[in-house]
Scaffold this motif. Structure first.
Motif, short mmCIF file in Angstrom:
data_model
loop_
_atom_site.label_atom_id
_atom_site.label_comp_id
_atom_site.label_asym_id
_atom_site.label_seq_id
_atom_site.Cartn_x
_atom_site.Cartn_y
_atom_site.Cartn_z
N GLY A 1 1.08 -1.27 -0.04
CA GLY A 1 -0.02 -0.02 -0.09
C GLY A 1 0.89 1.31 0.06
N LEU A 2 1.82 1.31 0.92
CA LEU A 2 2.99 2.35 0.77
C LEU A 2 3.52 2.58 -0.63
CD1 LEU A 2 4.41 4.43 2.44
CD2 LEU A 2 6.14 2.61 2.73
N ALA A 3 3.93 1.59 -1.25
CA ALA A 3 4.59 1.69 -2.70
C ALA A 3 3.72 2.29 -3.50
CB ALA A 3 4.95 0.41 -3.04
N LEU B 1 8.34 1.62 -8.13
CA LEU B 1 7.45 1.49 -7.16
C LEU B 1 6.14 0.48 -7.48
CD1 LEU B 1 8.14 4.90 -5.29
CD2 LEU B 1 8.23 2.66 -4.43
N ALA B 2 5.53 1.22 -8.54
CA ALA B 2 4.27 0.16 -8.89
C ALA B 2 4.63 -1.08 -9.20
CB ALA B 2 3.79 0.86 -10.38
N THR C 1 2.41 11.60 2.81
CA THR C 1 0.92 11.32 3.29
C THR C 1 0.13 10.50 2.25
OG1 THR C 1 0.80 13.67 4.00
CG2 THR C 1 -1.30 12.60 4.00
N SER C 2 0.36 10.68 1.08
CA SER C 2 0.04 9.75 0.10
C SER C 2 0.46 8.20 0.14
CB SER C 2 0.37 10.06 -1.51
OG SER C 2 -0.39 11.26 -1.64
N ALA D 1 -1.07 2.79 2.44
CA ALA D 1 -0.92 1.57 3.42
C ALA D 1 -2.20 1.34 4.28
CB ALA D 1 0.35 2.01 4.30
N ALA D 2 -2.86 2.27 4.80
CA ALA D 2 -3.81 2.32 5.47
C ALA D 2 -5.14 1.91 4.71
CB ALA D 2 -4.31 3.67 6.24
#
Length: 348
Positions: free
Chosen positions: A78-80, A260-261, A295-296, A301-302
């Motif tokens: 989710g972070l990535a 990252l994707a 923040t994105s 991640a959340a």
């Protein structure tokens, strides 16, 4: 508010700081809930004890060996996705430029599925990793090069053209992926289809290590380019007048976002709408004109932790792929975003 450390000055916006702290707390709570809730419920105290290395008994085994790898993979993926979506939308100045919509995730999917089929992975080995990350990375990078080359005209690139070319690439790559699935045997096709839906089932520490190592390599240079990231959200003339090497900065950020994707897609499949929605949610939470990068990532991640928990509990004991949940939530959001962009005259 401005903080200074020697020659370095940092501007700290209170609302952004509050958003980062709140989202960090939400992500940690989501991690704990994901580990605690399941067919066998584990009390919060036992979960925290296991997470901090003082757990004992069967609860420690379930937490550390069975549930924690999946939760950590969701957190890192989710972070990535969140970081990747933020960079793509900032660089192209278009809220529709998510890697899952403009062909980057489709390129990673085509590369990964090709590796799965060529490597003879069956349904029994769907959770294995092997060369899948490298196939996904190669597919994503080649797709990004193709999109950038085709969208580049007259010494510049516009978000509208980038998205249109990306949508065309997405359609072509999905057709190639379906063609590969049609030629595969049934076990290989079943394995690839589960992966293509976007799933965190069966994820282990090998996925955590892979994504964690990739983030350690990719996040620092992405954050180091924060000034270029911010300036690219203005028009090209403004960025050039402030002395930024426009083309070089754009290419570097696009390469980082593509990697990252690709890393996230290799670990969990092409989970829909996380990279598309996280930057816009983060911008509204932080109250900034541009898209806040950190923040994105935390929103992504959340979001993925919450979606995975919902996928596990919605039809328990049957577990849905997490991509089904994010797709069901993200499709109405995409339609709202398209309508809003058209009303505001910002479709391009």
């Amino acid at each position: 508010m401005r903080a200074e450390l020697g020659p370095v000055g940092i501007v700290v916006r209170p609302r952004v700081a509050v958003a980062v702290l709140t989202l960090s707390a939400l992500a940690f709570c989501g991690l704990v809930a994901s580990v605690s809730i399941g067919t066998f419920h584990i009390p919060l105290g036992d979960v925290l004890g296991s997470l901090f290395g003082v757990g004992t008994g069967d609860a420690d085994l379930i937490v550390r060996e069975l549930r924690l790898p999946r939760a950590l993979t969701a957190l890192l993926v989710g972070l990535a996705f969140g970081l990747s979506g933020a960079v793509f939308q900032a660089v192209t100045r278009n809220p529709l430029a998510g890697p899952d919509l403009i062909g980057i995730s489709a390129g990673a999917s085509a590369g990964a599925v090709g590796v799965i089929l060529l490597g003879g992975v069956t349904a029994a080995g769907a959770g294995s990793f092997g060369a899948v990350p490298f196939g996904a990375l190669a597919g994503a990078l080649l797709t990004a090069i193709l999109i950038y080359t085709m969208a580049f005209r007259g010494g510049t690139i516009t978000g509208y053209r980038f998205v249109l070319v990306g949508l065309a690439a997405h359609g072509a790559l999905m057709a190639i992926t379906r063609w590969m699935l049609a030629r595969a045997d049934i076990d290989q096709a079943a394995s690839a289809m589960v992966w293509l839906t976007g799933s965190l089932n069966g994820r282990g520490y090998e996925h955590v290590r892979w994504v964690g190592l990739a983030l350690l390599l990719l996040v620092p240079p992405t954050l180091a380019m924060a000034r270029s990231y911010q300036l690219l959200q203005f028009d090209d003339d403004t960025a050039l007048s402030l002395g930024m090497p426009l083309r070089r900065a754009r290419i570097a950020l696009l390469v980082l976002a593509t990697c990252l994707a690709a890393v996230a897609t290799a670990a969990a499949g092409p989970v829909a709408f996380v990279a598309l929605g996280a930057p816009q949610i983060a911008r509204r939470l932080a109250g900034t004109a541009g898209i806040p990068l950190v923040t994105s990532g935390l929103v992504g991640a959340a979001m993925l932790l919450a979606a995975d928990l919902a996928a596990r509990l919605a039809f328990s004991p049957t577990e849905l792929p997490v991509g089904v949940v994010t797709g069901a939530v993200g499709a109405p959001y995409l339609m709202w975003l398209l309508a809003r962009s058209n009303r505001a005259g910002k479709g391009g």
